[in-house]
Write a protein that holds these residues in place. Structure first.
Motif, PDB file in Angstrom:
ATOM      1  N   LEU A  41      51.105 143.752   6.881  1.00  0.00           N
ATOM      2  CA  LEU A  41      50.844 142.330   6.953  1.00  0.00           C
ATOM      3  C   LEU A  41      50.171 141.929   5.639  1.00  0.00           C
ATOM      4  O   LEU A  41      49.158 142.513   5.269  1.00  0.00           O
ATOM      5  CB  LEU A  41      49.943 142.034   8.157  1.00  0.00           C
ATOM      6  N   MET A  42      50.774 140.968   4.926  1.00  0.00           N
ATOM      7  CA  MET A  42      50.299 140.596   3.593  1.00  0.00           C
ATOM      8  C   MET A  42      49.950 139.116   3.548  1.00  0.00           C
ATOM      9  O   MET A  42      50.719 138.288   4.030  1.00  0.00           O
ATOM     10  CB  MET A  42      51.404 140.836   2.554  1.00  0.00           C
ATOM     11  N   PRO A  49      48.299 134.225  -9.932  1.00  0.00           N
ATOM     12  CA  PRO A  49      48.789 135.112 -10.992  1.00  0.00           C
ATOM     13  C   PRO A  49      48.793 136.585 -10.588  1.00  0.00           C
ATOM     14  O   PRO A  49      49.622 137.359 -11.066  1.00  0.00           O
ATOM     15  CB  PRO A  49      47.840 134.860 -12.168  1.00  0.00           C
ATOM     16  N   TYR A  50      47.904 136.993  -9.684  1.00  0.00           N
ATOM     17  CA  TYR A  50      47.894 138.379  -9.207  1.00  0.00           C
ATOM     18  C   TYR A  50      49.163 138.660  -8.397  1.00  0.00           C
ATOM     19  O   TYR A  50      49.801 139.691  -8.558  1.00  0.00           O
ATOM     20  CB  TYR A  50      46.664 138.651  -8.332  1.00  0.00           C
ATOM     21  N   VAL A  51      49.530 137.731  -7.516  1.00  0.00           N
ATOM     22  CA  VAL A  51      50.746 137.888  -6.709  1.00  0.00           C
ATOM     23  C   VAL A  51      51.982 137.828  -7.601  1.00  0.00           C
ATOM     24  O   VAL A  51      52.885 138.655  -7.481  1.00  0.00           O
ATOM     25  CB  VAL A  51      50.824 136.831  -5.588  1.00  0.00           C
ATOM     26  N   ARG A  57      57.311 144.281  -7.290  1.00  0.00           N
ATOM     27  CA  ARG A  57      56.962 145.578  -6.709  1.00  0.00           C
ATOM     28  C   ARG A  57      56.711 145.478  -5.216  1.00  0.00           C
ATOM     29  O   ARG A  57      56.998 146.405  -4.465  1.00  0.00           O
ATOM     30  CB  ARG A  57      55.766 146.188  -7.451  1.00  0.00           C
ATOM     31  N   ILE A  58      56.200 144.334  -4.761  1.00  0.00           N
ATOM     32  CA  ILE A  58      56.054 144.117  -3.309  1.00  0.00           C
ATOM     33  C   ILE A  58      57.432 144.152  -2.666  1.00  0.00           C
ATOM     34  O   ILE A  58      57.640 144.803  -1.644  1.00  0.00           O
ATOM     35  CB  ILE A  58      55.337 142.782  -3.008  1.00  0.00           C
ATOM     36  N   ILE A  59      58.385 143.449  -3.262  1.00  0.00           N
ATOM     37  CA  ILE A  59      59.759 143.423  -2.729  1.00  0.00           C
ATOM     38  C   ILE A  59      60.343 144.831  -2.732  1.00  0.00           C
ATOM     39  O   ILE A  59      60.909 145.281  -1.730  1.00  0.00           O
ATOM     40  CB  ILE A  59      60.625 142.426  -3.533  1.00  0.00           C
ATOM     41  N   GLY A 137      43.929 148.109   1.184  1.00  0.00           N
ATOM     42  CA  GLY A 137      43.729 148.420  -0.224  1.00  0.00           C
ATOM     43  C   GLY A 137      44.709 147.687  -1.114  1.00  0.00           C
ATOM     44  O   GLY A 137      45.379 146.751  -0.707  1.00  0.00           O
ATOM     45  N   ARG A 138      44.794 148.177  -2.321  1.00  0.00           N
ATOM     46  CA  ARG A 138      45.607 147.531  -3.345  1.00  0.00           C
ATOM     47  C   ARG A 138      47.049 148.025  -3.325  1.00  0.00           C
ATOM     48  O   ARG A 138      47.355 149.082  -2.758  1.00  0.00           O
ATOM     49  CB  ARG A 138      45.006 147.788  -4.719  1.00  0.00           C
ATOM     50  N   LEU A 139      47.916 147.267  -3.994  1.00  0.00           N
ATOM     51  CA  LEU A 139      49.300 147.692  -4.184  1.00  0.00           C
ATOM     52  C   LEU A 139      49.335 148.869  -5.151  1.00  0.00           C
ATOM     53  O   LEU A 139      49.932 149.899  -4.863  1.00  0.00           O
ATOM     54  CB  LEU A 139      50.146 146.542  -4.747  1.00  0.00           C
TER      55      LEU A 139
END
Length: 187
Positions: A41-42, A49-51, A57-59, A137-139
């Motif tokens: 869940l995001m 700008p972070y997104v 990379r999320i995709i 946590g982080r990506l």
């Protein structure tokens, strides 16, 4: 833009149900989003700008996770009056143009973000098959920069581990991003 970090993972906290409208025009809830081996869940938005720096990379990672039974869902909880880029119409445009492999939902009242304790975009909540929290946590190690090809994939590795063992890594590095743009409070 205020930068903030997510809190430490509160292991085994149960996922909370929701019912939110997706850019596809249909309503989605926790059960409809859940995968056989977990759920990512995001909390994201269009303008951050972070997104923007990590959306490709999320995709990539959500497509790979789907192959191992971990579904993903993205929720936009920002006040769109503060950033037009975060309007529902612009959510639809970006989801279509980038071919999001996950539902993209709007949290108009911001109640879902508040219930989950989301603080920034991106903010990742990784749940196991029992919908118990195992990752917050982080990506990866990039922030607003592009990442090296061989960068360690923290989120992907954690969710892969959760899909197999139902347990997240004990060591997690917080995600960093823009603070959620809250609606003005009415007292």
């Amino acid at each position: 833009m205020v930068s903030t970090q997510t809190p430490i993972c509160d292991f085994n906290t149960p996922a909370i149900d929701f019912s939110l409208k997706g850019v596809d025009g249909t309503m989605h809830n926790l059960k409809s989003c859940q995968g056989e081996n977990g759920l990512l869940l995001m909390f994201i938005c269009n303008h951050c700008p972070y997104v923007k720096a990590i959306i490709d990379r999320i995709i990539r990672d959500t497509k790979a996770l789907k192959k191992i039974g971990v579904n993903a869902v993205a929720i936009m909880s920002n006040n769109p009056n503060e950033y037009e880029a975060d309007s529902f119409e612009n959510m639809q445009k970006i989801a279509t143009s980038m071919n999001f492999p996950f539902p993209y939902l709007i949290d108009e009242t911001q109640q879902v973000a508040k219930t989950y304790g989301a603080v920034c975009t991106p903010d990742f909540f990784g749940y196991n098959a029992d919908l118990k929290l195992q990752y917050r946590g982080r990506l990866d190690a990039s922030h607003k920069e592009s990442a090296a090809v061989d960068i360690k994939r923290d989120l992907f590795d954690a969710m892969s581990q959760i899909a197999i063992t139902r347990q997240g890594p004990k060591e997690q590095i917080p995600s960093m991003g823009c603070s959620i743009k809250w609606l003005p409070s009415v007292d």
